[in-house]
Scaffold this active site. Structure first.
Site, PDB file in Angstrom:
ATOM      1  N   GLY A 117      57.662  40.235  67.858  1.00  0.00           N
ATOM      2  CA  GLY A 117      57.016  40.928  68.973  1.00  0.00           C
ATOM      3  C   GLY A 117      55.499  40.928  68.920  1.00  0.00           C
ATOM      4  N   GLU A 146      38.146  43.699  28.739  1.00  0.00           N
ATOM      5  CA  GLU A 146      37.941  44.365  30.031  1.00  0.00           C
ATOM      6  C   GLU A 146      36.480  44.357  30.458  1.00  0.00           C
ATOM      7  OE1 GLU A 146      39.285  48.430  29.814  1.00  0.00           O
ATOM      8  OE2 GLU A 146      38.514  48.714  27.795  1.00  0.00           O
ATOM      9  N   SER A 204      44.431  42.497  24.913  1.00  0.00           N
ATOM     10  CA  SER A 204      45.150  43.033  26.068  1.00  0.00           C
ATOM     11  C   SER A 204      44.140  43.149  27.201  1.00  0.00           C
ATOM     12  CB  SER A 204      45.740  44.404  25.724  1.00  0.00           C
ATOM     13  OG  SER A 204      46.368  44.926  26.871  1.00  0.00           O
ATOM     14  N   ARG A 230      45.693  52.805  22.012  1.00  0.00           N
ATOM     15  CA  ARG A 230      44.275  52.552  22.267  1.00  0.00           C
ATOM     16  C   ARG A 230      43.440  53.710  21.774  1.00  0.00           C
ATOM     17  NH1 ARG A 230      42.098  51.918  28.243  1.00  0.00           N
ATOM     18  NH2 ARG A 230      42.351  54.174  28.217  1.00  0.00           N
ATOM     19  N   ARG A 274      47.444  55.456  26.062  1.00  0.00           N
ATOM     20  CA  ARG A 274      46.087  56.013  26.182  1.00  0.00           C
ATOM     21  C   ARG A 274      46.068  57.309  25.379  1.00  0.00           C
ATOM     22  NH1 ARG A 274      46.827  54.157  31.810  1.00  0.00           N
ATOM     23  NH2 ARG A 274      45.094  52.801  32.416  1.00  0.00           N
ATOM     24  N   HIS A 317      62.764  46.606  68.517  1.00  0.00           N
ATOM     25  CA  HIS A 317      61.447  46.413  67.905  1.00  0.00           C
ATOM     26  C   HIS A 317      61.255  47.341  66.716  1.00  0.00           C
ATOM     27  CE1 HIS A 317      57.113  47.307  67.528  1.00  0.00           C
ATOM     28  NE2 HIS A 317      57.002  46.001  67.678  1.00  0.00           N
ATOM     29  N   LYS A 337      60.346  29.092  64.580  1.00  0.00           N
ATOM     30  CA  LYS A 337      61.241  28.959  65.736  1.00  0.00           C
ATOM     31  C   LYS A 337      61.422  27.483  66.104  1.00  0.00           C
ATOM     32  CE  LYS A 337      60.780  31.964  68.969  1.00  0.00           C
ATOM     33  NZ  LYS A 337      61.263  32.924  69.930  1.00  0.00           N
ATOM     34  N   ASN A 364      41.850  46.709  35.122  1.00  0.00           N
ATOM     35  CA  ASN A 364      41.185  47.705  35.975  1.00  0.00           C
ATOM     36  C   ASN A 364      39.673  47.604  35.765  1.00  0.00           C
ATOM     37  OD1 ASN A 364      43.798  48.580  36.456  1.00  0.00           O
ATOM     38  ND2 ASN A 364      43.693  50.182  34.905  1.00  0.00           N
ATOM     39  N   CYS A 415      47.380  45.178  30.420  1.00  0.00           N
ATOM     40  CA  CYS A 415      47.811  46.579  30.522  1.00  0.00           C
ATOM     41  C   CYS A 415      47.134  47.307  31.682  1.00  0.00           C
ATOM     42  CB  CYS A 415      47.577  47.315  29.209  1.00  0.00           C
ATOM     43  SG  CYS A 415      45.849  47.411  28.749  1.00  0.00           S
ATOM     44  N   MET A 423      53.401  38.292  69.100  1.00  0.00           N
ATOM     45  CA  MET A 423      52.711  37.311  69.927  1.00  0.00           C
ATOM     46  C   MET A 423      53.438  37.174  71.266  1.00  0.00           C
ATOM     47  SD  MET A 423      51.300  34.601  67.215  1.00  0.00           S
ATOM     48  CE  MET A 423      52.917  34.249  66.612  1.00  0.00           C
ATOM     49  N   TYR A 481      52.967  39.085  27.367  1.00  0.00           N
ATOM     50  CA  TYR A 481      53.641  40.224  27.984  1.00  0.00           C
ATOM     51  C   TYR A 481      52.767  40.862  29.059  1.00  0.00           C
ATOM     52  CZ  TYR A 481      50.651  43.294  25.166  1.00  0.00           C
ATOM     53  OH  TYR A 481      49.569  43.934  24.621  1.00  0.00           O
ATOM     54  N   ARG A 489      57.140  30.002  74.439  1.00  0.00           N
ATOM     55  CA  ARG A 489      57.358  30.996  73.378  1.00  0.00           C
ATOM     56  C   ARG A 489      56.530  30.681  72.150  1.00  0.00           C
ATOM     57  NH1 ARG A 489      62.649  33.376  73.856  1.00  0.00           N
ATOM     58  NH2 ARG A 489      63.579  32.702  75.798  1.00  0.00           N
ATOM     59  N   GLY A 542      42.401  44.460  30.183  1.00  0.00           N
ATOM     60  CA  GLY A 542      42.278  45.699  30.953  1.00  0.00           C
ATOM     61  C   GLY A 542      41.763  45.310  32.324  1.00  0.00           C
ATOM     62  N   ARG A 580      67.153  31.778  62.500  1.00  0.00           N
ATOM     63  CA  ARG A 580      66.268  31.728  61.334  1.00  0.00           C
ATOM     64  C   ARG A 580      66.990  32.453  60.213  1.00  0.00           C
ATOM     65  NH1 ARG A 580      62.307  36.170  64.040  1.00  0.00           N
ATOM     66  NH2 ARG A 580      63.942  37.719  64.086  1.00  0.00           N
TER      67      ARG A 580
HETATM   68  C1  PEP Z   1      41.931  48.831  32.255  1.00  0.00           C
HETATM   69  O1  PEP Z   1      40.705  48.958  32.333  1.00  0.00           O
HETATM   70  O2  PEP Z   1      42.564  47.982  32.878  1.00  0.00           O
HETATM   71  C2  PEP Z   1      42.711  49.741  31.413  1.00  0.00           C
HETATM   72  C3  PEP Z   1      44.005  49.553  31.223  1.00  0.00           C
HETATM   73  O3  PEP Z   1      42.063  50.817  30.910  1.00  0.00           O
HETATM   74  P1  PEP Z   1      41.749  52.133  31.759  1.00  0.00           P
HETATM   75  O4  PEP Z   1      42.440  51.996  33.059  1.00  0.00           O
HETATM   76  O5  PEP Z   1      42.253  53.260  30.957  1.00  0.00           O
HETATM   77  O6  PEP Z   1      40.268  52.075  31.841  1.00  0.00           O
HETATM   78 MG    MG Z   2      39.690  50.219  30.881  1.00  0.00          MG
END
Ligand code: PEP
Ligand code: MG
Length: 902
Positions: free
Chosen positions: A107, A767, A786, A637, A582, A459, A29, A790, A854, A109, A874, A98, A788, A343
């Protein structure tokens, strides 16, 4: 100007000293008020106290040295400029105080208006306003109310009750029917409320009012709702807010005064034209709060043509200057137009794309900038399904389509109930007359928000748009009765728990649940709507920007898919291969029996038989996928989860055995399964016999899969297709594991592919943290990595991925240990560092090593930018996320100096 020595920080900036690029320091502002001042637009004079001052105050609990003196100096200069002194009994200068952080937090603050009024200056104000006692006392009561609530935490309802009381006594519902004497009486009542709650009289000293109001704005940075909003919007918690002290101008001086909010284009659809709400004879916050129903801005032309024309000219100028949609707040004081704020305006996802396209056409920005102005979260929103309407569904009301989308759910009337039902997994629609910042929790919990009052800038509308949540506002046919937990519309009575559907694009409200259909943007990605032939501005804009993103991006985008149907859809959505197929789902359904045979096999022969029976089934799976992805790489995989996951749970087996025994049935097989499940039980299956470990322990398992992949590729090639298989080994932690699997796989591949021309790459997932840290060694045996993410997040943090999000992440988020779950967006400092190390050391050992990701993060916008910066080749994500990843990969590749799309 400021009385400070050379080492003292500059904490206060006159509007003439700032500019739009100083948002970090002056807040959005303040920076934009300065910009407008310097453009020569009519901005009431004032000054901005910096975010630095706020941060210093929040850290130490007191105003930094020198701040008070700098405020004094700026106030004096403002008083000189205006020819009035703050709170002067005869001719008072009044100011508003203000908040204004770097990122807009509508809204969230505090604001205090009319600072400088007291028992004496109220008389001076009346004289200033041409003996308008009513106006002066109304302004004074507003100050006590806002100051009490904001600065001294007096419960707001008490003031509301006192106002209602006076209106009731007068027999009216309308504030405008109260005369000067009524308002003077109200001031007395408010002062008593103030004294009762604070133990002191309402402060009469103007400078004390000002200092306390500034402090309250600083404090409001840490108010609960502000903290919650920041978390939701991913706004950093340590930015602090600036405070703007602005000369008051009054929109409530009579019918030739008023206040309004406007956009330079339609923030809902992006359509060109003037878009806004105006409220005559009202002060600032009345419009945004949706307290009275506004009129469309166009009606101002009839009321005050001079101001209307001037406003249009200013809006055109601002658009050209900011090269973007702007939103503004303005006030007209007795025919004189004042700009209170501008703004770069918030907009819906659809409007973001359409406007970016238009601005390119208008020559204001280039395509890189257009790409920068939209984002993946917006694209994801545009891919939401919408209502499929036929004659069965008739709208019972029509409000304003304030934030698009289609939402159905059970009606609730309070924020608390919304939170409660949502926690039970119910979809809810929060229905209110109008929302206020206290409803934030309920708005987050709800699928959609429906209000009976307020315009597109209320709001509810502003906050819902910011959240990407469906909202219909101002559906004034609804009679909402919150205490009775029901609303009526026409002859219908809708009680809490009844289902309604709301369309945030058309503003229509339906009773019951309306079925949904794919959005236009999904139809475009599916190839059912063509940009050349459709007149849908959104589809054309999306096509244009996606085309540019594809041309700009360096990252390729693959998909995670394990069926032909998913592969085909992802390909239509632009996937350039499969980054993760998978194979475990291929062991489910009626194939479970074969897995049981494999697990129970008592000797080599039985095991081989079971594997031999699985082989043709697997081969057929892969043929289908290779065909759909003809010519594109497909990473398959090898099986990853612990095998006992394919068996029934222990308790169920135990019961089956007991029941069968009771009946005298043959239970040999069940007993064998039960024994196997007991034997294979693991305390920590995610860290147990899974991934590459399975391949090394169960002879022939990986070999069968490798053979099926190679045979499928050969079959596709023999049919004239092109298969590009990549075999991926999961959960590798040591190069020796990979070498062992690789040696066997290479033997089988050589035997199967012969002279077919099929080429099969062998690589690994990264992973396990150890794999990342020994990537240089592992790369010797891998043609690709790749990530992993997760498992890498699970093992990097030591967070069980199936348990923690529900168990305690809320607390970690509350404490700010992280701003977003590391399973959702990559933790760049920790897990990201592992990725960086592995990428660098892997490529050093094997130049040209192919690198991808992945895990779920492959489709998360922020994570895509990180993967780009690390130099991956990728990302791979679920089919619906493929367009999002394409867009973000394009955005990551361009560099612009433009504003952030937040
Ligand atoms: C991961 O671990 O990121 C993965 C892609 O394998 P999953 O989720 O199947 O364990
Ligand atoms: Mg995994």
């Amino acid at each position: 100007m400021a009385a400070h020595d050379s080492v003292e920080r500059k904490y206060v900036y006159d509007f003439a000293e700032g500019n739009k690029d100083l948002k970090d320091l002056l807040g959005g502002k303040g920076a934009n008020l300065a910009e407008m001042t310097n453009l020569g637009l009519p901005v009431p004079p004032g000054f901005t106290i910096t975010t630095e001052a706020c941060k210093a105050y929040l850290t130490t609990g007191r105003e930094p040295d020198g701040l008070a003196a700098q405020i004094e100096a700026h106030l004096e200069s403002l008083e000189r400029e205006m020819g009035r002194r703050l709170g002067d009994p005869d001719d008072p200068l009044l100011v508003s105080v203000r908040s204004g952080a770097k990122f807009s937090m509508p809204g969230m603050m505090e604001t205090v208006l009319n600072v400088g009024l007291n028992d004496r200056s109220v008389v001076g104000l009346s004289a200033q306003a041409g003996r308008n006692d009513r106006f002066a006392w109304d302004s004074y009561r507003r100050l006590i109310q806002m100051f009490g609530k904001t600065v001294c935490e007096v419960p707001g309802e008490e003031f509301e009750h006192a106002l209602d009381e006076i209106k009731r006594a007068k027999g009216t519902h309308n504030d405008l029917d109260l005369d000067a004497d009524d308002l003077r009486g109200l001031v007395d009542a408010y002062k008593k409320i103030f004294a009762k709650h604070t133990g002191r009289e309402f402060p009469q000293e103007p400078r004390e009012q000002l200092d306390l109001a500034i402090r309250a704005v600083f404090d409001s940075w840490n108010a609960e709702r502000a903290v919650l909003y920041r978390r939701q919007e991913r706004i950093p918690a340590d930015l602090g807010t600036a405070v703007n002290v602005v000369t008051m101008v009054f929109g409530n001086l009579g019918p030739d005064s008023g206040t309004g909010v406007a956009f330079t284009r339609d923030p809902g659809s992006g359509a060109q034209g003037i878009y806004g709400d105006y409220l005559a004879n009202a002060q600032g916050e009345d419009v945004v709060a949706g307290i009275r129903n506004t009129v469309p801005l166009q009606e101002l032309e009839q009321l005050d043509k001079t101001s209307y024309d001037q406003l249009l000219g200013i809006m055109a100028r601002l658009e050209e200057h900011y090269k973007d949609l702007c939103d503004i707040e303005f006030t007209i004081e007795r025919g004189k137009l004042w700009m209170l704020q501008t703004r770069v305006g918030k907009r819906t996802a659809a409007a973001a794309f359409v406007i970016a396209g238009q601005l390119v056409d208008e020559g204001l920005i280039d395509l890189d900038e257009a790409l920068h102005r939209v984002n993946g979260a917006q694209l994801a929103q545009l891919m939401f399904p919408r209502f499929q309407l036929d004659h069965e569904f008739e709208a019972v009301a029509k409000g304003i389509g304030a934030s698009p989308g289609a939402a159905s759910g059970k009606v609730v009337f309070t924020s608390a109930r919304a939170v409660e039902l949502a926690a039970e997994g119910e979809a809810v629609i929060l229905v209110r007359r109008e929302t206020n910042p206290d409803d934030l929790n309920g708005m987050i919990a709800a699928q959609g928000i429906l209000t009976s009052r307020g315009g597109k800038t209320s709001h509810a509308a502003v906050v819902a748009r910011g959240m990407g949540k469906t909202c219909v506002s101002g559906a004034d046919e609804l009679d909402v009765n919150v205490p009775a937990k029901r609303f009526t519309v026409g002859d219908h009575v809708v009680n809490e728990g009844d289902v309604v559907s709301i369309d945030g694009t058309t503003g229509k409200v339906y009773l019951g649940e309306v079925p949904v259909m794919p959005s236009e943007v999904v139809q475009y990605f599916e190839g059912e709507l063509h940009p050349e032939t459709t007149d849908d501005a959104l589809v054309r804009a999306v096509h244009r920007i996606m085309t540019h993103a594809d041309a700009a991006r360096r990252l390729r985008v693959r998909t995670n898919a394990d069926t032909g149907a998913d592969a085909a859809r992802a390909r239509r959505f632009g996937a350039e291969g499969i980054g993760l197929c998978r194979t475990e789902h291929m062991f489910l359904g009626d194939r479970r029996e074969l897995v049981e045979r494999l697990i129970l096999a008592s000797g080599e022969r039985e095991r081989e038989d079971a594997l031999a029976a699985l082989l043709p089934l697997q081969r057929a799976d892969f043929i289908e996928i290779f065909r759909e992805m003809d010519g594109l790489p497909v990473t398959v995989r090898l099986i990853d989860p612990p095998l006992h996951e394919f068996l029934p749970p222990l308790e169920q087996l135990a019961v089956n055995v007991a029941v069968a025994q009771e009946r005298g049935e043959d239970v040999a097989k069940e007993e064998a399964l039960l024994a196997a499940v007991r034997r294979m039980h693991e305390e920590n299956p995610m860290l147990g016999l899974r991934g590459v470990r399975l391949g090394l322990v169960i002879p022939g398992l990986f070999a069968m899969q490798v053979r099926a992949i190679a045979e499928a590729a050969v079959a596709v090639v023999r049919d004239g297709g092109t298969a590009c298989p990549e075999i991926m080994v999961p959960l590798v932690g040591a190069v020796q594991e990979l070498e062992t699997v690789r040696a066997e796989a290479e033997r089988i591949i050589a035997e199967v592919v012969g002279d077919s021309g099929v080429e099969v790459l062998i690589g690994t997932m990264i992973e396990v943290p150890r794999a990342a840290l020994t990537a240089g060694q592992i790369a010797e045996a891998a043609e690709f990595f790749s990530f992993g993410t997760n498992d890498l997040t699970q093992m990097g943090w030591g967070f069980s991925r199936d348990d923690v999000e529900g168990a305690f992440f809320w607390r970690y988020l509350e404490l700010g240990i992280f701003g977003i779950s590391p399973f959702e967006s990559i933790d760049t400092d920790g897990v990201g560092r592992l990725i960086r190390i592995a990428a660098e050391e892997g490529r050093a050992a094997r130049p040209g090593l192919k690198l991808g990701v992945c895990g779920e993060h492959g489709g998360d916008p922020d994570s895509v930018h990180f993967f780009h910066s690390v130099g991956l080749d990728y990302v791979s994500c679920s089919p619906f996320r493929v367009p999002v990843a394409r867009l973000e990969a394009g955005r990551a590749a361009i560099t612009t100096t433009g504003s952030d799309s937040r």
